[in-house]
Design a protein around this motif. Structure first.
Motif, PDB file in Angstrom:
ATOM      1  N   MET A   1      -7.005 -13.898  -6.837  1.00  0.00           N
ATOM      2  CA  MET A   1      -5.866 -12.933  -6.400  1.00  0.00           C
ATOM      3  C   MET A   1      -5.020 -12.304  -7.495  1.00  0.00           C
ATOM      4  O   MET A   1      -5.172 -12.857  -8.875  1.00  0.00           O
ATOM      5  N   SER A   2      -4.318 -11.190  -7.267  1.00  0.00           N
ATOM      6  CA  SER A   2      -4.357 -10.532  -8.639  1.00  0.00           C
ATOM      7  C   SER A   2      -3.326  -9.302  -8.519  1.00  0.00           C
ATOM      8  O   SER A   2      -3.004  -9.722  -7.006  1.00  0.00           O
ATOM      9  N   PRO A   3      -2.221  -8.507  -8.652  1.00  0.00           N
ATOM     10  CA  PRO A   3      -1.026  -8.142  -8.861  1.00  0.00           C
ATOM     11  C   PRO A   3      -1.458  -6.770  -8.547  1.00  0.00           C
ATOM     12  O   PRO A   3      -0.931  -5.934  -7.722  1.00  0.00           O
ATOM     13  N   SER A   4      -3.151  -6.554  -8.177  1.00  0.00           N
ATOM     14  CA  SER A   4      -3.269  -5.036  -7.210  1.00  0.00           C
ATOM     15  C   SER A   4      -3.173  -5.955  -5.515  1.00  0.00           C
ATOM     16  O   SER A   4      -3.071  -4.434  -4.557  1.00  0.00           O
ATOM     17  N   PHE A   5      -2.318  -6.880  -5.373  1.00  0.00           N
ATOM     18  CA  PHE A   5      -2.610  -7.034  -3.914  1.00  0.00           C
ATOM     19  C   PHE A   5      -0.632  -6.906  -3.649  1.00  0.00           C
ATOM     20  O   PHE A   5      -0.594  -7.679  -2.331  1.00  0.00           O
ATOM     21  N   VAL A   6      -0.140  -6.907  -4.672  1.00  0.00           N
ATOM     22  CA  VAL A   6       1.279  -7.049  -5.175  1.00  0.00           C
ATOM     23  C   VAL A   6       2.447  -6.017  -4.619  1.00  0.00           C
ATOM     24  O   VAL A   6       2.626  -5.977  -3.891  1.00  0.00           O
ATOM     25  N   GLY A   7       1.587  -5.168  -5.741  1.00  0.00           N
ATOM     26  CA  GLY A   7       2.363  -3.634  -5.531  1.00  0.00           C
ATOM     27  C   GLY A   7       2.915  -2.707  -3.947  1.00  0.00           C
ATOM     28  O   GLY A   7       2.711  -2.695  -3.187  1.00  0.00           O
ATOM     29  N   ILE A   8       3.062  -1.641  -4.930  1.00  0.00           N
ATOM     30  CA  ILE A   8       3.529  -0.712  -3.655  1.00  0.00           C
ATOM     31  C   ILE A   8       2.651  -0.114  -2.728  1.00  0.00           C
ATOM     32  O   ILE A   8       1.998   0.116  -1.705  1.00  0.00           O
ATOM     33  N   VAL A   9       1.168   0.236  -3.481  1.00  0.00           N
ATOM     34  CA  VAL A   9      -0.023   0.542  -2.644  1.00  0.00           C
ATOM     35  C   VAL A   9      -0.251  -0.385  -2.029  1.00  0.00           C
ATOM     36  O   VAL A   9      -0.274  -0.417  -0.186  1.00  0.00           O
ATOM     37  N   PRO A  10      -0.540  -2.019  -1.581  1.00  0.00           N
ATOM     38  CA  PRO A  10      -0.740  -3.011  -1.059  1.00  0.00           C
ATOM     39  C   PRO A  10      -0.519  -2.592   0.010  1.00  0.00           C
ATOM     40  O   PRO A  10      -0.262  -2.430   1.486  1.00  0.00           O
ATOM     41  N   SER A  11       1.079  -2.679  -0.220  1.00  0.00           N
ATOM     42  CA  SER A  11       2.198  -3.077   0.585  1.00  0.00           C
ATOM     43  C   SER A  11       2.490  -1.677   1.993  1.00  0.00           C
ATOM     44  O   SER A  11       2.389  -1.719   2.577  1.00  0.00           O
ATOM     45  N   ILE A  12       1.922  -0.495   0.925  1.00  0.00           N
ATOM     46  CA  ILE A  12       1.939   0.372   2.398  1.00  0.00           C
ATOM     47  C   ILE A  12       0.993   0.464   3.287  1.00  0.00           C
ATOM     48  O   ILE A  12       1.411   1.093   4.113  1.00  0.00           O
ATOM     49  N   GLU A  13       0.373  -0.064   1.903  1.00  0.00           N
ATOM     50  CA  GLU A  13      -1.452  -0.231   3.360  1.00  0.00           C
ATOM     51  C   GLU A  13      -0.747  -1.418   4.531  1.00  0.00           C
ATOM     52  O   GLU A  13      -1.297  -0.986   5.530  1.00  0.00           O
ATOM     53  N   MET A  14      -0.679  -2.357   4.145  1.00  0.00           N
ATOM     54  CA  MET A  14      -0.202  -3.411   5.195  1.00  0.00           C
ATOM     55  C   MET A  14       0.679  -2.968   6.749  1.00  0.00           C
ATOM     56  O   MET A  14       0.734  -2.601   7.174  1.00  0.00           O
ATOM     57  N   VAL A  15       1.554  -1.765   5.850  1.00  0.00           N
ATOM     58  CA  VAL A  15       2.966  -1.240   7.457  1.00  0.00           C
ATOM     59  C   VAL A  15       1.432   0.150   7.837  1.00  0.00           C
ATOM     60  O   VAL A  15       1.963  -0.345   9.018  1.00  0.00           O
ATOM     61  N   ILE A  16       0.491   0.611   7.166  1.00  0.00           N
ATOM     62  CA  ILE A  16      -0.576   1.485   8.033  1.00  0.00           C
ATOM     63  C   ILE A  16      -0.633   0.248   9.407  1.00  0.00           C
ATOM     64  O   ILE A  16      -1.573   1.077  10.261  1.00  0.00           O
ATOM     65  N   PHE A  17      -1.835  -0.674   9.182  1.00  0.00           N
ATOM     66  CA  PHE A  17      -2.499  -1.102   9.029  1.00  0.00           C
ATOM     67  C   PHE A  17      -1.623  -1.933  10.881  1.00  0.00           C
ATOM     68  O   PHE A  17      -1.556  -2.363  11.875  1.00  0.00           O
ATOM     69  N   CYS A  18      -0.578  -2.137  10.304  1.00  0.00           N
ATOM     70  CA  CYS A  18       0.454  -2.464  11.812  1.00  0.00           C
ATOM     71  C   CYS A  18       0.982  -0.898  12.275  1.00  0.00           C
ATOM     72  O   CYS A  18       1.136  -0.977  13.811  1.00  0.00           O
ATOM     73  N   ALA A  19       1.113   0.014  11.689  1.00  0.00           N
ATOM     74  CA  ALA A  19       1.174   1.394  12.575  1.00  0.00           C
ATOM     75  C   ALA A  19      -0.417   1.831  13.248  1.00  0.00           C
ATOM     76  O   ALA A  19       0.351   1.829  14.426  1.00  0.00           O
ATOM     77  N   VAL A  20      -1.414   1.340  12.202  1.00  0.00           N
ATOM     78  CA  VAL A  20      -2.595   1.649  12.879  1.00  0.00           C
ATOM     79  C   VAL A  20      -2.447   1.230  15.362  1.00  0.00           C
ATOM     80  O   VAL A  20      -3.300   1.256  15.432  1.00  0.00           O
ATOM     81  N   GLY A  21      -2.495   0.021  14.668  1.00  0.00           N
ATOM     82  CA  GLY A  21      -2.459  -0.754  15.893  1.00  0.00           C
ATOM     83  C   GLY A  21      -1.374  -1.334  16.302  1.00  0.00           C
ATOM     84  O   GLY A  21      -1.562  -1.349  18.030  1.00  0.00           O
ATOM     85  N   GLY A  22      -0.279  -0.359  16.376  1.00  0.00           N
ATOM     86  CA  GLY A  22       0.534  -0.553  17.226  1.00  0.00           C
ATOM     87  C   GLY A  22       2.189  -0.991  16.814  1.00  0.00           C
ATOM     88  O   GLY A  22       1.755  -2.579  16.782  1.00  0.00           O
ATOM     89  N   ARG A  23       2.993  -0.632  16.524  1.00  0.00           N
ATOM     90  CA  ARG A  23       4.204  -1.530  15.742  1.00  0.00           C
ATOM     91  C   ARG A  23       4.555  -2.584  16.906  1.00  0.00           C
ATOM     92  O   ARG A  23       5.695  -2.796  16.416  1.00  0.00           O
ATOM     93  N   LEU A  24       4.386  -2.304  17.970  1.00  0.00           N
ATOM     94  CA  LEU A  24       5.492  -2.910  18.810  1.00  0.00           C
ATOM     95  C   LEU A  24       4.410  -3.801  19.570  1.00  0.00           C
ATOM     96  O   LEU A  24       4.654  -4.924  20.906  1.00  0.00           O
ATOM     97  N   SER A  25       2.893  -4.008  19.386  1.00  0.00           N
ATOM     98  CA  SER A  25       2.702  -4.862  19.584  1.00  0.00           C
ATOM     99  C   SER A  25       1.374  -5.686  18.275  1.00  0.00           C
ATOM    100  O   SER A  25       0.973  -5.972  17.820  1.00  0.00           O
TER     101      SER A  25
END
Lengths: 379, 249
Positions: free
Chosen positions: A276-300
């Motif tokens: 586990m490292s800080p590269s999974f904690v910061g701004i970039v990974p956090s925004i990537e996580m939002v993208i996963f959700c948006a691509v999949g469909g944020r309502l589903s």
């Protein structure tokens, strides 16, 4: 009372959706992939936990958090601390100047284990902490923000700042946290070697079961009155408040649930990936996580899982061949989703694909209204 | 702090709110009796909506007192004020467009207001019966499984009134309930209001004088945040001050 709409946990199509995903996760992927690739997909699925939490917070509740990496990281770090302590037996670390403490502490001239590391000798405490630490932290943020009616863009920016702060803290406190390298060289869990192929396969299935537990929890919340309240709050917060609800409590609750899901994902990430490292904690990974959700469909809820799988698979595939283009591709993907498919893959499915499937299945009679009427009248 | 007088449900005294020095409501006092239908009229910017905002806790008052059945509302949170028995309808119809009419009413049902209460809320028979009842009152019994977004403007207004009715508030505050309605809808709404105001106190803001005459027990005319005139419709209509600033136009 025939007029009451359906209130069951699953509609027929939702149940089918859950079964299909279960078949993919528990049968198709394990049968089709070798252990290395399966482990990769297991890693992708750990992000699905975060994405499902975001569906509840952002899709249903309208609370956009750009700091979910914080909770993913806290869960992951709790697990990593336990595994690191187990790997740092005096025998394994006999070449250090202080044997028996994690290697990075020794390199940073620490001579004793910090007190707050001590409880992580216990596995049951660790399991508790994996959930409790992020949930308590999200509760504090939630109370501080939502009680003061901070929301929308301001909330998103503050969560992003929290992600940045935590990264800086972890990197800065190298002796206690492993710094920028993170906590590495994790070996065994209660004596069970997690690096072997068979362990990786077992962990993949444990991960899948945990994911389905979260999916079912999310489904239960969505179908409860609380789920409908979240949607109501997103659209007419004042009306909810003046119907006698303390809106802040509901926001805090769903934010904590999102944090708990992310934390489980983080802990499973540590177990499967081995560090586990800080590269999974910061701004970039956090925004990537939002993208996963948006691509999949944020309502589903299910869409979020597919979004996490697809984007991560694309990331691995494309960044192997065109490493410098991947980030641009990710940005373009996000813009495309926002501009053209605001409801993501799930939206494309319900608007374009599902009606066609129904047409094919029914052949002839106008399928759409009939199927809908059946579903609502079925109660 | 005013002493509660059992002759009044609501006692508003010396209520003042100042926005950067501008006093939208200035030293306002009025009293609402049980089962009274009080209509507040007045020119634009007189502070009518602000008065309702102050009573229901949406805007914090600068000074004064709002006493509802012995409780000081100015010190309470919005949801506590609702639980005390004050319901508020907004000027623009505020319904949950993504939810069905049934679900809109269900969320307003006075039960399961805590986080876990809402999580484990059961849609049992009393709830369904009550929703059905209310839906019939507000002319929407055939629209229960329709999304609120597909209702007409007038139907949305009725739905919001229904969402308040299901809470059975002792004091109901309605902000321009017939604004933007067709003549037929207006008539139906007047009939609806006449039916529901019988066993509770109501404060209504309205511009339509015909409608006001139809429902009002007493009328308060606001002007620049102060009471200009108060009394029966007839008295207010013949008050020269009122004719000058409001009705004369």
């Amino acid at each position: 009372m025939t007029t009451a709409p359906s209130n069951r946990l699953f509609t027929k199509s939702e149940a089918i959706g859950f079964v299909i995903l279960a078949v993919i996760v528990f049968a198709i992927l394990p049968l089709a992939l070798d252990t290395f690739r399966l482990n990769l997909f297991g890693k992708y699925l750990t992000y699905a936990f975060v994405a499902v939490g975001l569906v509840l917070c952002w899709g249903a509740g309208g609370i956009l958090s750009l700091g979910q990496g914080v909770f993913f990281g806290l869960g992951g770090y709790c697990m990593a601390m336990y595994l690191k302590l187990e790997a740092s037996t005096p025998e394994n670390t006999s070449i250090q100047s202080t044997p028996g403490i994690p290697d990075f502490m020794d390199w940073n001239q620490l001579t004793a284990l910090p007190w707050w590391w001590e409880p992580f000798h216990s596995f049951s405490f660790t399991l508790f902490a994996v959930i409790a630490v992020p949930v308590v932290f999200s509760f504090i943020i939630g109370v501080a923000m939502f009680r003061r009616r901070v929301g929308g863009v301001y909330f998103a920016i503050i969560t992003q700042a929290v992600a940045a702060i935590l990264t800086i803290l972890i990197i800065g406190q190298q002796g206690f946290t492993g710094g920028v390298n993170g906590i590495t060289d994790l070996r065994t869990l209660k004596g069970w070697d997690i690096r072997t192929d068979s362990a990786k396969e077992i962990l993949y299935f444990v991960n899948g079961i945990m994911l389905f537990a979260c999916l079912l929890t999310a489904q239960f919340i969505r179908k409860s009155k609380l789920g409908r309240l979240l949607i109501a709050m997103r659209d007419q917060e004042d009306r909810v408040r003046f119907s006698g609800y303390d809106v802040a409590n509901f926001k805090i609750f769903v934010f904590c649930i999102g944090a708990a899901f992310a934390a489980i994902g983080g802990a499973m990430f540590t177990l499967q990936v081995g560090f586990m490292s800080p590269s999974f904690v910061g701004i970039v990974p956090s925004i990537e996580m939002v993208i996963f959700c948006a691509v999949g469909g944020r309502l589903s809820i299910l869409g979020a899982v597919y979004g996490a799988l697809l984007v991560n698979w694309a990331k691995t595939t494309f960044s192997e061949s065109f490493p410098e283009l991947w980030l641009l591709g990710l940005g373009a993907l996000f813009i495309a989703v926002v501009m053209a498919f605001p409801d993501g893959l799930a939206g494309v499915y319900t608007d374009k694909i599902a009606p066609r499937i129904r047409k094919l299945l029914k052949r002839g009679p106008p399928a759409l209204p009939a199927a809908n009427a059946q579903e609502t009248a079925a109660e | 702090m005013t002493i509660h007088n059992p002759n009044f449900v609501l006692m508003v005294e010396d209520l003042t709110v100042s926005f950067d020095g501008f006093k939208a409501v200035n030293d306002l006092s009025f009293y609402v009796e049980p089962n009274e239908c009080r209509v507040i009229i007045g020119p634009n910017g007189a502070g009518k909506t602000t008065v309702l905002d102050l009573i229901c806790g949406r805007t914090k008052a600068t000074s004064g007192s709002v006493n509802f059945k012995g409780q000081e509302l100015l010190k309470m949170r919005e949801d506590q004020i609702v639980h005390a028995g004050v319901g508020r309808k907004f000027q623009t119809p505020s319904v949950y467009e993504d939810l069905t009419v049934f679900e809109n009413l269900e969320l307003s049902y006075p039960q399961g207001h805590g986080v876990f209460g809402a999580l484990f809320f059961q849609r049992d028979d009393p709830v369904k019966t009550r929703i059905q009842e209310i839906a019939e009152t507000i002319f929407l019994e055939d629209h229960l499984s329709e999304k609120a977004a597909y209702l007409s403007h007038g139907q949305k207004q009725w739905l919001e009134i229904g969402m308040l009715l299901i809470q059975d508030p002792e004091l109901l505050m309605l902000d321009e309930p017939v604004a933007g309605m067709s003549v037929a809808e207006r008539k139906k709404t007047a009939e609806l209001l006449n039916r529901i105001i019988n066993d509770r106190s109501v404060i209504v803001i309205e511009h339509d004088m015909g409608f006001v005459a139809d429902i009002a027990t007493r009328v308060t005319v606001l002007h620049q945040g102060k009471t200009l005139s108060e009394g029966s419709m007839e008295r207010v209509q013949n008050d020269p001050k009122v004719i000058e600033v409001y009705l004369g136009h």
